[in-house]
Design an enzyme around this catalytic site. Structure first.
Site, mmCIF file in Angstrom:
data_model
loop_
_atom_site.group_PDB
_atom_site.id
_atom_site.type_symbol
_atom_site.label_atom_id
_atom_site.label_comp_id
_atom_site.label_asym_id
_atom_site.label_seq_id
_atom_site.Cartn_x
_atom_site.Cartn_y
_atom_site.Cartn_z
ATOM 1 N N HIS A 204 40.146 50.239 45.725
ATOM 2 C CA HIS A 204 40.416 49.304 44.631
ATOM 3 C C HIS A 204 39.141 48.776 43.982
ATOM 4 C CE1 HIS A 204 44.611 49.464 45.635
ATOM 5 N NE2 HIS A 204 44.365 49.063 46.866
ATOM 6 N N CYS B 99 33.786 48.015 31.376
ATOM 7 C CA CYS B 99 34.175 47.763 30.001
ATOM 8 C C CYS B 99 35.646 48.141 29.801
ATOM 9 C CB CYS B 99 33.280 48.575 29.068
ATOM 10 S SG CYS B 99 33.783 48.489 27.347
ATOM 11 N N ASN C 191 39.865 47.048 50.554
ATOM 12 C CA ASN C 191 39.205 45.774 50.279
ATOM 13 C C ASN C 191 38.167 45.907 49.174
ATOM 14 O OD1 ASN C 191 40.790 44.814 52.348
ATOM 15 N ND2 ASN C 191 39.228 45.147 53.884
ATOM 16 N N ASP D 62 35.665 43.531 48.799
ATOM 17 C CA ASP D 62 34.631 42.546 49.115
ATOM 18 C C ASP D 62 33.270 43.124 49.483
ATOM 19 O OD1 ASP D 62 35.064 43.405 51.832
ATOM 20 O OD2 ASP D 62 36.688 41.940 51.955
#
Length: 147
Positions: free
Chosen positions: A124, A132, A107, A109
């Site tokens: 992730h 950048c 997740n 979040d």
């Protein structure tokens, strides 16, 4: 009766008790229970309605930055409204009692951290951190409530 939820829970508890360096993996179900839609899933997953190649790749951003950024702003707003639920809090409590416990999540979040877990491995990344794409790769935190 084998396979009964209580048997499964007891087996999981026994495995945890015997583990020296336990690892708990979490995924979309943790976020969904806090109101953050999953990316996959036939009925309600974001990718059932939207093409990830147009919204979630550096090439997509270069092709249509307004579309991609708009999608991420929408997603960041959802994450900002979401709150850790009892599962997040239970894992944070377990980790506080058992510092060797590692939490790994798919997740983006940040709900595990917001619940109090530390050193969470976010496979992730985190939706509130960007980097950048013009070569340097420097990370930068952004405010999810920006205009």
């Amino acid at each position: 009766m084998p396979g009964h939820p209580i048997d499964t829970l007891e087996a999981a508890a026994a495995m945890l008790r015997n583990a020296r360096r336990p690892v708990i993996f979490t995924g979309a179900g943790m976020s969904v229970d806090s109101g953050v839609p999953a990316f996959r899933g036939r009925q309600f997953g974001l990718w059932s309605e939207f093409d990830p190649q147009r919204l979630a790749t550096p090439a997509a951003y270069r092709a249509d930055p307004d579309l991609v950024w708009g999608c991420y702003v929408w997603r960041m707003a959802q994450v900002a409204r979401a709150q850790p639920h009892a599962g997040h809090l239970a894992l944070a409590d377990l980790q506080a009692r058992w510092p060797e416990l590692a939490i790994v999540t798919q997740n983006v979040d940040g709900l595990h951290r917001r619940a109090g877990s530390v050193d969470v491995l976010e496979l992730h990344g985190d939706i509130t951190r960007v980097k950048c794409i013009d070569g340097c790769g420097a990370p930068e935190a952004i405010d999810a409530a920006f205009d």
